[in-house]
Design an enzyme around this catalytic site. Structure first.
Site, PDB file in Angstrom:
ATOM      1  N   SER A 155      57.264  70.565  48.596  1.00 27.06           N
ATOM      2  CA  SER A 155      57.949  71.598  47.820  1.00 27.06           C
ATOM      3  C   SER A 155      58.114  72.886  48.632  1.00 27.06           C
ATOM      4  O   SER A 155      58.767  72.879  49.676  1.00 27.06           O
ATOM      5  CB  SER A 155      57.182  71.844  46.515  1.00 27.06           C
ATOM      6  OG  SER A 155      57.928  72.607  45.611  1.00 27.06           O
ATOM      7  N   ASP A 249      64.055  65.272  39.815  1.00 24.25           N
ATOM      8  CA  ASP A 249      63.590  66.536  40.389  1.00 24.25           C
ATOM      9  C   ASP A 249      64.779  67.477  40.552  1.00 24.25           C
ATOM     10  O   ASP A 249      65.815  67.066  41.092  1.00 24.25           O
ATOM     11  CB  ASP A 249      62.944  66.253  41.757  1.00 24.25           C
ATOM     12  CG  ASP A 249      62.446  67.488  42.483  1.00 24.25           C
ATOM     13  OD1 ASP A 249      62.513  68.601  41.929  1.00 24.25           O
ATOM     14  OD2 ASP A 249      61.982  67.347  43.628  1.00 24.25           O
ATOM     15  N   HIS A 279      59.369  65.853  40.400  1.00 25.62           N
ATOM     16  CA  HIS A 279      58.858  66.822  41.354  1.00 25.62           C
ATOM     17  C   HIS A 279      57.327  66.880  41.243  1.00 25.62           C
ATOM     18  O   HIS A 279      56.767  66.851  40.152  1.00 25.62           O
ATOM     19  CB  HIS A 279      59.429  68.207  41.068  1.00 25.62           C
ATOM     20  CG  HIS A 279      59.092  69.213  42.119  1.00 25.62           C
ATOM     21  ND1 HIS A 279      59.836  69.351  43.264  1.00 25.62           N
ATOM     22  CD2 HIS A 279      58.086  70.119  42.209  1.00 25.62           C
ATOM     23  CE1 HIS A 279      59.314  70.297  44.010  1.00 25.62           C
ATOM     24  NE2 HIS A 279      58.230  70.781  43.399  1.00 25.62           N
TER      25      HIS A 279
END
Length: 308
Positions: A155, A249, A279
């Site tokens: 991320s 996501d 995610h």
């Protein structure tokens, strides 16, 4: 889509939705947001393999934690944790770092990069570059091969890993041999279809994405700066990349586009899409066997990049 749950989302991950926090981070405040993120990772990364670990001092006050698996094959992986440059810590991500070390049979150096809003951009970038540079210089002391140092991140940490590779290329000198980007945040804007389709899910909401950016990026800073949006940088001559995207996501489309752009620029890149994952699945492995299997698949592909 039934009751806001994407049909492609694996049932094991969909089952986690009722237990995830839904109040926007901007409403609960920084301390509470960090606390609930830490609690989620404590549960989601429980049961990590036993790996020798020690905290080390790098340069200029930067610290990190070194993980040495029982079986090492010479590679060193610099790990940059996620959390939108605002949440998370080496302690929070301890369970994932242990799984990386074991799954990749590599020494892992988890860097404690500075967080916003206390330390806004470019502090985290500077720390990511400094930590990777330190690993390149000290890999042999860590027990690895100096020619086999990679950088990884999830991320926001995937953003930092991608940026660090661009910065080190531009600076000259030793370079990482590979980059592992787990559902990375690589571009600005919210106009991708995946943002509209999945930005309501509590795994990563559009509201929290905006909050992270406002914390991290000082007012008036150009979001097109490649140190913030690496997709807008020069993508030629970078280390081989594995870009892992999750199908449910908000960052899915930008991650896929980044992998395609790397390839178009002549950089070797593999795009691994996990269509039924959300995610953050890599820090939910203790809560859903399907997430654990997805991470194992990603690490198996990443291990190929680390082969001598």
């Amino acid at each position: 889509m039934d009751d806001g749950v994407p049909p492609q989302l694996h049932p094991q991950l969909a089952a986690l939705l009722p237990g995830l926090p839904t109040a926007p981070a901007r409403e609960v405040g920084l301390d509470a947001a960090r606390g609930r993120f830490s609690e989620l990772l404590t549960a989601g990364l429980a049961g990590a393999p036993a790996v020798e670990a020690e905290d080390v001092a790098l340069d200029d006050g930067l610290t990190a934690r070194v993980y040495r698996p029982a079986t090492e094959q010479g590679a060193t992986v610099v790990f940059l944790h996620g959390g939108g440059w605002t949440l998370g810590s080496v302690d929070d991500y301890d369970g994932l770092a242990r799984r990386l070390a074991t799954g990749l049979s590599a020494v892992v150096l988890a860097v404690e990069h500075r967080r916003a809003p206390e330390h806004p951009f470019p502090a985290a970038v500077d720390d990511a570059v400094a930590g990777t540079r330190w690993a390149l210089a000290h890999a042999a002391e860590l027990g690895g091969d100096p020619r086999r140092v990679a950088v990884a991140g999830d991320s926001g940490g995937g953003n930092l890993a991608a940026v660090a590779c661009q910065q080190l290329r531009d600076a000259g000198g030793p370079q990482p041999v590979a980059q592992l980007l787990l559902y990375p945040n690589v571009s600005r804007g919210a106009d991708h279809p995946s943002v509209q389709a999945f930005g309501h899910l509590p795994f990563l909401t559009l509201s929290d994405m905006g909050w992270y950016t406002r914390n991290y990026v000082p007012r008036g800073t150009d979001l097109g700066d490649p140190r913030i949006s690496p997709a807008e940088g020069d993508l030629a001559g970078l280390p081989p990349a594995l870009v892992v995207t999750a199908g449910a996501d908000p960052l899915h489309d930008s991650g896929r586009a980044y992998a395609e752009a790397l390839t178009a620029a002549g950089t070797r890149a593999e795009w691994l899409d996990l269509p039924d994952m959300p995610h953050g699945f890599a820090h939910l492995v203790a809560l859903a066997p399907a997430a654990e299997a997805a991470l194992a698949r990603a690490l198996a592909r990443a291990a190929d990049l680390l082969e001598p």
